[in-house]
Motif scaffolding. Structure first.
Motif, PDB file in Angstrom:
ATOM      1  N   SER A  91       0.696  -1.177   0.017  1.00 40.15           N
ATOM      2  CA  SER A  91      -0.091  -0.145   0.043  1.00 40.15           C
ATOM      3  C   SER A  91       0.809   1.203  -0.077  1.00 40.15           C
ATOM      4  CB  SER A  91      -0.941   0.018   1.093  1.00 40.15           C
ATOM      5  OG  SER A  91      -0.098   0.053   2.405  1.00 40.15           O
ATOM      6  N   TYR A  92       2.177   1.024   0.433  1.00 41.80           N
ATOM      7  CA  TYR A  92       2.986   2.234   0.416  1.00 41.80           C
ATOM      8  C   TYR A  92       3.874   2.511  -0.685  1.00 41.80           C
ATOM      9  CZ  TYR A  92       1.790   2.365   5.389  1.00 41.80           C
ATOM     10  OH  TYR A  92       0.951   2.307   6.508  1.00 41.80           O
ATOM     11  N   MET A  93       3.586   1.413  -1.840  1.00 46.15           N
ATOM     12  CA  MET A  93       4.540   1.455  -3.119  1.00 46.15           C
ATOM     13  C   MET A  93       4.019   2.398  -3.959  1.00 46.15           C
ATOM     14  SD  MET A  93       5.408  -2.269  -4.128  1.00 46.15           S
ATOM     15  CE  MET A  93       5.808  -3.876  -2.939  1.00 46.15           C
ATOM     16  N   PRO A  94       4.881   2.777  -4.796  1.00 48.77           N
ATOM     17  CA  PRO A  94       4.309   3.783  -5.993  1.00 48.77           C
ATOM     18  C   PRO A  94       3.504   2.968  -7.080  1.00 48.77           C
ATOM     19  CG  PRO A  94       6.738   4.102  -5.735  1.00 48.77           C
ATOM     20  CD  PRO A  94       6.229   2.953  -4.656  1.00 48.77           C
ATOM     21  N   GLY A  95       2.611   3.491  -7.527  1.00 47.66           N
ATOM     22  CA  GLY A  95       1.819   2.614  -8.726  1.00 47.66           C
ATOM     23  C   GLY A  95       2.721   1.654  -9.802  1.00 47.66           C
ATOM     24  N   LYS A 100       4.123  -3.479 -11.683  1.00 49.91           N
ATOM     25  CA  LYS A 100       5.467  -4.621 -11.959  1.00 49.91           C
ATOM     26  C   LYS A 100       5.547  -5.725 -10.999  1.00 49.91           C
ATOM     27  CE  LYS A 100       9.018  -5.237 -14.606  1.00 49.91           C
ATOM     28  NZ  LYS A 100       8.730  -5.532 -16.037  1.00 49.91           N
ATOM     29  N   THR A 101       5.181  -5.669  -9.763  1.00 50.54           N
ATOM     30  CA  THR A 101       5.000  -6.801  -8.744  1.00 50.54           C
ATOM     31  C   THR A 101       3.835  -7.628  -9.305  1.00 50.54           C
ATOM     32  OG1 THR A 101       5.924  -5.180  -7.075  1.00 50.54           O
ATOM     33  CG2 THR A 101       4.946  -7.107  -6.421  1.00 50.54           C
ATOM     34  N   ILE A 102       2.886  -7.321  -9.585  1.00 46.03           N
ATOM     35  CA  ILE A 102       1.652  -7.969 -10.046  1.00 46.03           C
ATOM     36  C   ILE A 102       2.047  -8.773 -11.315  1.00 46.03           C
ATOM     37  CG2 ILE A 102      -0.699  -8.074 -10.891  1.00 46.03           C
ATOM     38  CD1 ILE A 102      -1.171  -5.650  -8.938  1.00 46.03           C
ATOM     39  N   GLU A 103       2.603  -8.003 -12.251  1.00 45.07           N
ATOM     40  CA  GLU A 103       3.036  -8.511 -13.486  1.00 45.07           C
ATOM     41  C   GLU A 103       4.055  -9.790 -13.319  1.00 45.07           C
ATOM     42  OE1 GLU A 103       4.648  -5.454 -16.135  1.00 45.07           O
ATOM     43  OE2 GLU A 103       2.856  -4.549 -16.070  1.00 45.07           O
ATOM     44  N   ASN A 110       1.811  -7.541 -19.217  1.00 45.68           N
ATOM     45  CA  ASN A 110       1.404  -6.260 -18.788  1.00 45.68           C
ATOM     46  C   ASN A 110       0.168  -6.484 -17.926  1.00 45.68           C
ATOM     47  OD1 ASN A 110      -0.939  -6.967 -20.397  1.00 45.68           O
ATOM     48  ND2 ASN A 110       0.089  -6.366 -22.298  1.00 45.68           N
ATOM     49  N   ALA A 111      -0.142  -5.087 -17.369  1.00 45.99           N
ATOM     50  CA  ALA A 111      -0.929  -5.351 -16.213  1.00 45.99           C
ATOM     51  C   ALA A 111      -2.416  -5.539 -16.661  1.00 45.99           C
ATOM     52  CB  ALA A 111      -0.956  -3.566 -15.764  1.00 45.99           C
ATOM     53  N   TRP A 112      -2.960  -5.572 -17.917  1.00 46.13           N
ATOM     54  CA  TRP A 112      -4.134  -5.866 -18.388  1.00 46.13           C
ATOM     55  C   TRP A 112      -4.196  -7.234 -18.472  1.00 46.13           C
ATOM     56  CZ3 TRP A 112      -8.856  -4.200 -19.394  1.00 46.13           C
ATOM     57  CH2 TRP A 112      -9.607  -4.931 -20.252  1.00 46.13           C
ATOM     58  N   GLU A 113      -3.181  -7.997 -18.833  1.00 42.96           N
ATOM     59  CA  GLU A 113      -3.230  -9.477 -18.941  1.00 42.96           C
ATOM     60  C   GLU A 113      -3.337 -10.166 -17.485  1.00 42.96           C
ATOM     61  OE1 GLU A 113       0.003 -11.222 -21.143  1.00 42.96           O
ATOM     62  OE2 GLU A 113      -0.711 -10.164 -22.960  1.00 42.96           O
ATOM     63  N   ALA A 114      -2.433  -9.271 -16.587  1.00 41.19           N
ATOM     64  CA  ALA A 114      -2.291  -9.546 -14.963  1.00 41.19           C
ATOM     65  C   ALA A 114      -3.746  -9.357 -14.517  1.00 41.19           C
ATOM     66  CB  ALA A 114      -1.469  -8.755 -14.462  1.00 41.19           C
TER      67      ALA A 114
END
Length: 170
Positions: A91-95, A100-103, A110-114
């Protein structure tokens, strides 16, 4: 046997006298090492030192079992709670870092596929609705952009007709 070295029977029948050995006297009940054995005295001391070192090493090895258990337990706790710490700190990380973490975690490009991957695993019915909406929008891009332009020029809501192809939604 040699006359200087006592036999085992003599050793059983005699008792050692430390006081007699310390005074370099030869009482009847004492054992004195013969001169032929004195050359091995240094080697005997080395063996005693080595024995003490081995005993010390064995004691350290025995006590290290406890620390090894705690070390393994510590790693287990770290590996168990690391994902929780990552989630709490996210929650404290930049967007950009979050994306990138989720990917990386979902192993997608990319974020869409994630996002699609996460939604498909979380709720398959809602994922199918999103896919249906995406297929309708992708088939009517020009019409939708035209409607948006008309609504902006008129500055009021407008009605637009779109084409829904059931073959495209599958």
């Amino acid at each position: 046997m040699n006359a200087e070295v006592p036999s085992p029977e003599d050793l059983r029948n005699q008792s050692l006298s430390v006081a007699g050995i310390a005074q370099n006297s030869h009482p009847v009940d004492s054992i004195v090492a013969p001169d032929s054995v004195k050359q091995f005295y240094d080697a005997t001391l080395e063996i005693q030192d080595l024995s003490k070192q081995l005993n010390s090493f064995a004691h350290r090895l025995e006590s290290s079992h406890k620390t090894t258990r705690f070390h393994i337990l510590g790693w287990f706790v770290v590996l168990l709670f690391y994902p929780l710490l990552l989630i709490a700190g996210s929650s404290y990380m930049p967007g950009e870092w979050k994306l990138k973490t989720i990917e990386l975690m979902t192993k997608t490009e990319n974020a869409w596929e994630a996002g699609q991957s996460i939604l498909a695993k979380a709720n398959n019915q809602k994922y199918e609705k999103v896919l249906t909406g995406y297929s309708i929008i992708s088939g009517n891009v020009e019409k939708i952009e035209g409607c948006i332009g008309t609504a902006n020029t008129l500055k009021r809501p407008t009605e637009c007709s779109i084409l829904i192809d059931p073959e495209q939604m599958k």
